[in-house]
Design a protein around this motif. Structure first.
Motif, short mmCIF file in Angstrom:
data_model
loop_
_atom_site.label_atom_id
_atom_site.label_comp_id
_atom_site.label_asym_id
_atom_site.label_seq_id
_atom_site.Cartn_x
_atom_site.Cartn_y
_atom_site.Cartn_z
N TYR A 38 44.78 50.24 26.82
CA TYR A 38 44.02 49.48 27.82
C TYR A 38 42.63 49.14 27.28
O TYR A 38 41.91 50.01 26.76
N LEU A 39 42.27 47.87 27.38
CA LEU A 39 40.94 47.44 26.91
C LEU A 39 40.01 47.43 28.11
O LEU A 39 40.24 46.68 29.05
N ASP A 40 38.94 48.25 28.08
CA ASP A 40 38.09 48.16 29.27
C ASP A 40 36.81 47.37 29.04
O ASP A 40 35.97 47.28 29.93
N THR A 41 36.71 46.75 27.87
CA THR A 41 35.56 45.87 27.69
C THR A 41 36.04 44.43 27.82
O THR A 41 37.18 44.13 27.46
N TYR A 42 35.18 43.60 28.33
CA TYR A 42 35.58 42.21 28.54
C TYR A 42 35.05 41.33 27.41
O TYR A 42 33.85 41.20 27.21
N ASP A 43 36.00 40.74 26.69
CA ASP A 43 35.64 39.84 25.60
C ASP A 43 36.47 38.57 25.79
O ASP A 43 37.67 38.56 25.51
N PRO A 44 35.83 37.50 26.32
CA PRO A 44 36.61 36.30 26.66
C PRO A 44 37.47 35.82 25.47
O PRO A 44 37.00 35.75 24.34
N ASN A 102 46.40 53.59 43.28
CA ASN A 102 45.01 54.01 43.38
C ASN A 102 44.52 54.52 42.03
O ASN A 102 45.25 54.58 41.07
N HIS A 103 43.27 54.83 42.01
CA HIS A 103 42.62 55.21 40.76
C HIS A 103 42.82 56.66 40.38
O HIS A 103 42.38 57.07 39.33
N SER A 104 43.40 57.46 41.27
CA SER A 104 43.39 58.89 41.02
C SER A 104 44.10 59.23 39.73
O SER A 104 45.15 58.65 39.41
N GLY A 163 38.91 36.38 33.06
CA GLY A 163 38.61 37.73 33.55
C GLY A 163 39.64 38.35 34.49
O GLY A 163 39.42 39.42 35.05
N VAL A 164 40.80 37.72 34.64
CA VAL A 164 41.80 38.28 35.57
C VAL A 164 42.59 39.44 34.95
O VAL A 164 43.29 40.18 35.65
N GLY A 165 42.49 39.54 33.62
CA GLY A 165 43.17 40.66 32.95
C GLY A 165 44.35 40.24 32.09
O GLY A 165 45.22 41.07 31.79
N LYS A 166 44.36 39.00 31.65
CA LYS A 166 45.48 38.51 30.81
C LYS A 166 45.56 39.30 29.51
O LYS A 166 46.64 39.73 29.10
N SER A 167 44.40 39.47 28.86
CA SER A 167 44.41 40.19 27.57
C SER A 167 44.81 41.64 27.79
O SER A 167 45.59 42.20 27.01
N CYS A 168 44.28 42.24 28.87
CA CYS A 168 44.60 43.65 29.13
C CYS A 168 46.09 43.84 29.36
O CYS A 168 46.69 44.78 28.83
N ASP A 183 45.03 48.09 41.26
CA ASP A 183 44.43 49.43 41.43
C ASP A 183 43.09 49.36 42.16
O ASP A 183 42.67 50.34 42.78
N LEU A 184 42.44 48.18 42.13
CA LEU A 184 41.11 48.08 42.75
C LEU A 184 41.24 47.82 44.25
O LEU A 184 40.89 46.76 44.76
N LYS A 185 41.75 48.81 44.97
CA LYS A 185 42.12 48.51 46.36
C LYS A 185 40.92 48.27 47.27
O LYS A 185 41.05 47.59 48.27
N ASP A 200 48.24 34.84 24.38
CA ASP A 200 47.23 35.19 25.39
C ASP A 200 46.19 34.08 25.34
O ASP A 200 45.52 33.88 24.33
N THR A 201 46.08 33.34 26.44
CA THR A 201 45.27 32.11 26.39
C THR A 201 43.88 32.32 27.00
O THR A 201 43.62 33.33 27.65
N ALA A 202 43.06 31.30 26.81
CA ALA A 202 41.69 31.36 27.34
C ALA A 202 41.69 31.01 28.82
O ALA A 202 42.32 30.05 29.24
N GLY A 203 40.96 31.81 29.59
CA GLY A 203 40.83 31.49 31.00
C GLY A 203 39.54 30.74 31.24
O GLY A 203 39.42 29.95 32.18
N VAL A 204 38.58 31.00 30.38
CA VAL A 204 37.26 30.38 30.56
C VAL A 204 37.33 28.91 30.17
O VAL A 204 37.91 28.54 29.15
N ALA A 205 36.75 28.05 31.05
CA ALA A 205 36.94 26.60 30.94
C ALA A 205 36.65 26.03 29.56
O ALA A 205 37.40 25.18 29.08
#
Ligand SMILES: Nc1nc2c(ncn2[C@@H]2O[C@H](COP(=O)(O)OP(=O)(O)OP(=O)(O)O)[C@@H](O)[C@H]2O)c(=O)[nH]1
Length: 320
Positions: free
Chosen positions: A28-34, A215-217, A13-18, A119-121, A57-62
């Motif tokens: 940009y992919l805004d849905t999370y699909d492990p 920032n998000h603006s 979920g850190v954003g490797k795929s994105c 960006d998520l400050k 792009d590798t798996a982050g989930v254990a």
């Protein structure tokens, strides 16, 4: 053209795929699909040369990480990604890096440390300084903060990694050529302890750069020029860098820059080596001069001794 195999590693979920999809496809992919494992190809141009990249792009989930050892073995460079909103994701990287170094059996593996979701400050729990600290601990591995959402520093991290791989390859070629030359040119007569010395140029420099606020603006999103396009820490030379012009000078007051010795000149050549070489040739010159002086002094003193002896002889003859 040869494939450059890059591997994107990091916690779930850190954003490797994105980051990868943003780099390869510009979306940009805004849905999370492990991810289990995805492979992408992209050809990029650096300094008028084309490079074929294969990005894993590798798996982050254990539960999907069983293949990790295999793809680390085949990878040539690694993006180690954490999220600035997730403390654990940075901790996980420490282990991951150890694993990479162990599998590669080397301390010098092309690598970039990436703090994503910059960006998520308001959700940030890892500061820029934390990232810098890890980068320093890792021997000043180039460090960037990125935002896949804003496409900030996305190209830069991949390009930096490719440059590191190219540089290592060049260094290896230089070392091999030098070793071969040492063997051919009467290596046996040389001091054997020199045989293992690295003769290639050191092609690393350390430069610290600034990071601008993200920032998000929407206006920021539309304007890339407002985003930071620079590594926060880097061990790169500037000569081969397409993003060169974007790098700030070290006296940027707003930068978080750490002072760093930059030992390379614009051609990426280690200045300390030049200094060493220069001082060695100066030493040789001054030794030559002092030898000449000594010889001259010796000649002068032996001439005066001759004269004295002649005088002695003359006076002896007169006495006799
Ligand atoms: N705000 C923000 N969200 C992001 C960013 N990058 C990724 N995300 C979001 O984070 C979530 C996870 O992104 P992924 O790219 O799937 O993460 P991952 O590291 O590939 O996850 P795994 O496949 O499980 O390893 C998604 O909902 C993305 O939209 C970013 O730069 N900023």
């Amino acid at each position: 053209m040869r494939d450059y195999k890059l591997v994107v590693l990091g916690a779930g979920g850190v954003g490797k795929s994105c980051l990868t999809v943003q780099f390869v496809q510009g979306v940009y992919l805004d849905t999370y699909d492990p991810t289990i494992e995805d492979s992408y190809r992209k050809t990029i141009e650096i300094d008028n040369k084309l490079f074929d990249l294969e990005i894993l792009d590798t798996a982050g989930v254990a539960q999907f990480t069983a293949m990790r050892e295999l793809y680390i073995k085949s990878g040539m460079g690694f993006l180690l990604v954490y999220s600035v909103t997730d403390k654990n994701s940075l901790n996980e990287l420490l282990e991951l890096r150890e694993q990479v170094l162990k599998i590669k059996d080397s301390n010098k593996v092309p690598m970039v440390l990436v703090g994503n979701k910059a960006d998520l400050k308001y959700d940030r729990v890892i500061s820029v300084e934390d990232g810098i600290e890890v980068s320093s601990r890792w021997g000043r591995v180039p460090f960037y903060e990125t935002s896949a959402l804003l496409r900030s520093n996305v190209d830069e991290v991949f390009v930096d990694l490719v440059r590191q791989i190219i540089r290592d390859e060049l260094e290896n070629v230089n070392n091999n050529t030098n070793n071969q030359n040492n063997g051919i040119n009467g290596g046996a007569r040389r001091n054997p302890s020199l045989g293992n010395m690295k003769m290639g140029r050191t092609m690393s420099s350390a430069s610290r750069n600034s990071i601008s606020n993200l920032n998000h603006s929407p206006s920021r999103m539309a304007s890339r020029s407002n985003m930071d396009a620079r590594p926060i820490t880097s061990t790169n030379t500037s000569s081969a860098d397409a993003s060169n012009s974007k790098r700030p000078s070290s006296n940027n007051k707003n930068s978080n820059a750490m002072p760093s010795p930059d030992n390379t000149d614009s051609s990426g050549i280690d200045k300390t080596q030049n200094v060493k070489q220069a001082s060695t040739s100066a030493e040789i010159k001054s030794k030559k001069n002092s030898d000449i002086n000594n010889n001259t002094n010796k000649n002068i003193s032996s001439a005066s001794e001759n004269r004295k002896n002649k005088k002695k002889k003359k006076s002896l003859c007169t006495i006799l």
